[in-house]
Design an enzyme around this catalytic site. Structure first.
Site, PDB file in Angstrom:
ATOM      1  N   GLU A 239     -53.508  17.349  15.220  1.00  0.00           N
ATOM      2  CA  GLU A 239     -53.476  16.951  16.638  1.00  0.00           C
ATOM      3  C   GLU A 239     -53.024  18.080  17.564  1.00  0.00           C
ATOM      4  OE1 GLU A 239     -52.434  14.911  14.228  1.00  0.00           O
ATOM      5  OE2 GLU A 239     -53.762  13.170  14.447  1.00  0.00           O
TER       6      GLU A 239
ATOM      7  N   HIS B 214     -49.605   2.449  15.699  1.00  0.00           N
ATOM      8  CA  HIS B 214     -50.987   2.519  16.190  1.00  0.00           C
ATOM      9  C   HIS B 214     -51.218   1.587  17.382  1.00  0.00           C
ATOM     10  CE1 HIS B 214     -51.333   4.078  12.099  1.00  0.00           C
ATOM     11  NE2 HIS B 214     -52.527   4.551  12.361  1.00  0.00           N
TER      12      HIS B 214
END
Lengths: 342, 334
Positions: free
Chosen positions: A76, A145
């Site tokens: 990321e 999430h």
């Protein structure tokens, strides 16, 4: 853009309506902008063969090839940083994070690099980046999430933050974000991807920094954004059965924030409820509430109320998950309290 | 594991660089040294504030590398970035004005010592976050590749960045994508007071190239000829589409971590040994012994550089501070 609701409502019956999914609307925005501008490209995890975790980029690899639909490793910081390096040298990256929760790993690149480079370099660098990410709870993904982290980003000068609620807005706002010469964090509520709405074919934009009246009313104002707009509209429908007419303001863009329609609404209704899915404490709703009371204090018949998630990570178990963030029922109750409490 | 290039192109071999390049190298190294000496003096006389991280002692690395770059090639720099910016062509007056926080500085006083950038010179920014330039450099190289340009990107970082996740993410992706980037680790053996052996596992940082399937090259970072030879090969490789190289230049900062640091954690003998490897003195010895440059050449450049630095200080001190209205300007593009 105050008429989008009206347009949508009218066109529900209109023959030319084209109902598509929220993720399709986003895909159209990316596709059209990639056709329009060869500098636009997509980079992220599983954006190519897989088509994106929520299928937003499905089919684009076949159309544009590996040079413009770039699958990255699970890295990321690299995704966010490569967008910095590519944008500062003239490209317009759309960088996808599967989940906004994963942006924690990329936070240095987003906050210390992307957001600050232009300023630190004396206003010379231009970084036209869109950081897209899925956000939000409600589909059983548990605490890593599901977060609504918009306040992380609205607090950083140098970032713009967008959180659409309808397919129409999603397409028009994403096209604006891609064309914007700034770093735009584009937050897509994952429970909305499969929602459908009327979306015109072809080019149109919804400008950043313009809020939208999603429903008109006279007794109370709900100011919200993203998925909670749909909850607020359901709540407003229920309340209408009781003769309570609620106006629903969708901010659409959180920074720059257009508070004008919310203020104008409160001047009419004299009551405001701020709703978001994010944790209430320290949430973006505090900024909304503060600006409303600053700009419409003399019109308020009650304190500006806030409704956000409880102070917990998002729990997995279904009743707990849905109990943790504002529901239609809780919004209905909060509006009733707001009116009765006068 | 890593190729060791410390003997190549150096004292023992004949220098084949052109006279112009030799003059450029000497001038660049002197500009770095005198610029920083002047900045340190200004700081100690309380005419300047903030954090200064001096590159003095490491001049050969940035100079040897940048001697092979084109103006349109990119570099990413670090908190210890004055040397990179000067070697890439940065103007001393605008750099000094930035260190002074003046409106005429490279960043209008908004960035200071750690954030100097000049996009026209391909300087994509010095960086206050250790390791953060590595993914950015990969992105700049990706951009050049997507546009079909033959520009290369040089990413400078220190041994302190070796343990960061950004190092792995950036180098790995650049290798996977075969990007035109040269990763240059300036190993001065200290991340603040932490020595590299306590920060970086394995025998060397260059040795990690094996893991990524890219060349990893160790070089004497105080030997500008050795650095230059390694740079030429890595840049050629990148420019011709063969992918990244990881260079580890062994060097030493003669000063502390910042202007505030007297480096009490370093042995006096260690510093003295490194001072004997002063990159500028070594350069002079080589070119004099091979009759490539003369004392007159050095004197002329020395005088030019002293004058240029004096003018930079005068320019900076005569420049206004930015107005308060500037605080919220330049945050967003139109």
């Amino acid at each position: 853009m105050t008429t989008t609701t009206a347009v949508a409502a009218v066109s529900q019956e209109a023959p030319q309506e084209r109902l598509i999914f929220f993720n399709q609307a986003l895909r159209e925005a990316i596709d059209e902008e990639m056709q329009r501008d060869p500098a636009v490209f997509v980079i992220g995890e599983e954006v190519g063969i897989w088509g994106g975790a929520y299928k937003v980029t499905e089919g684009l690899l076949e159309k544009y090839g590996e040079s413009r639909i770039i699958d990255t490793p699970i890295s990321e910081a690299l995704i966010a940083g490569a967008a910095v390096g590519a944008s500062i040298t003239g490209l317009r990256p759309i960088a996808e994070f599967m989940y906004s929760d994963f942006m924690g790993i990329a936070m240095d690149q987003i906050v210390n690099q992307a957001a600050k480079n232009r300023y630190m370099f004396g206003g010379k660098a231009t970084l036209p980046i869109v950081y897209r990410a899925s956000t939000g709870a409600g589909i059983g993904n548990a605490a890593q999430h599901t977060q609504s982290l918009e306040a992380w980003f609205t607090h950083i000068p140098g970032l713009k933050v967008v959180a659409p609620s309808t397919p129409y807005d999603a397409k028009g706002l994403l096209k604006s974000a891609i064309r914007d010469n700034n770093v735009v964090v584009f937050l897509e509520h994952k429970a909305l991807y499969a929602s459908r709405g009327n979306v015109p074919e072809g080019d149109y934009v919804v400008p950043l920094g313009v809020s939208d009246v999603k429903r008109e009313g006279t007794h109370a104002t709900i100011v919200t954004y993203a998925r909670q707009v749909t909850f607020a509209l359901e709540a407003a429908e229920q309340l209408a059965q009781e003769g309570v007419e609620v106006e629903v303001i969708d901010l659409r863009t959180l920074y720059p924030m257009d508070i004008s329609k919310a203020v104008a609404s409160v001047q009419k209704t004299n009551r405001a409820l701020v709703v978001h899915e994010a944790v209430q404490f320290g949430g973006f709703g505090g900024e909304i509430a503060s600006q409303i009371q600053q700009q419409a204090f003399d019109y308020l018949d009650a304190p500006v109320e806030r409704l956000g998630a409880l102070h917990s990570p998002v729990p997995f178990s279904e009743p707990l998950e849905f109990g943790s963030f504002p529901s239609v029922d809780r919004i209905v109750d909060a509006v009733r309290d707001l009116i009765v409490g006068v | 594991m890593a190729e060791n290039a410390s003997q190549s192109g150096s004292q023992n071999g004949a220098v084949t660089l052109s006279r112009d390049k030799l003059l450029w190298i000497y001038q660049a190294m002197m500009r770095i040294r005198r610029f920083e000496e002047a900045a340190e003096e200004a700081f100690r006389n309380a005419r300047m504030r903030g954090a200064l991280h001096f590159y003095i002692g490491e001049e050969a690395t940035a100079t040897g590398i940048c001697a092979e770059l084109r103006t349109d090639d990119y570099i990413t720099s670090t908190h210890r970035g004055h040397g990179h910016c000067i070697a890439k062509g940065g103007r001393l007056s605008k750099m000094m004005a930035e260190l002074y926080g003046r409106a005429t500085g490279y960043c209008g006083g908004k960035g200071g010592s750690m954030h100097i950038a000049d996009l026209d010179l391909g300087i994509l920014g010095a960086n206050g976050i250790v390791g953060a330039g590595i993914p950015i450099a990969a992105g700049a190289a990706l951009g050049a590749k997507l546009r079909g340009e033959d520009r290369v990107t040089v990413c400078f970082f220190g041994d302190g960045a070796g343990p960061t996740g950004a190092f792995h993410e950036g180098v790995n992706f650049a290798a996977v994508q075969s990007l035109p980037v040269i990763f240059v680790c300036e190993n001065n053996n200290y991340g603040m007071a932490t020595t590299s052996d306590k920060a970086n596992a394995g025998p060397s940082i260059a040795g990690r190239g094996v893991a990524y399937g890219i060349p990893g090259v160790e070089v004497d970072g105080n030997d500008v000829f050795a650095v230059n030879a390694v740079a030429r090969e890595a840049i050629d490789r990148a420019r011709s589409g063969k992918g990244p190289t990881l260079i580890e230049a062994e060097t030493y900062r003669f000063k502390g971590h910042t202007v505030h640091d007297m480096a009490p954690y370093r042995a006096k003998q260690e510093l003295e040994a490194w001072l004997k490897r002063d990159p500028i003195e070594r350069f002079k010895r080589v070119v004099e012994s091979q009759n490539l440059l003369t004392a007159e050449d050095f004197d002329r450049i020395d005088e030019d550089v002293v004058r240029e630095v004096e003018m930079a200080i005068e320019f900076a001190e005569a420049s206004p501070f930015p107005p308060l209205e500037a605080i919220e300007q330049g945050v967003y593009a139109d």
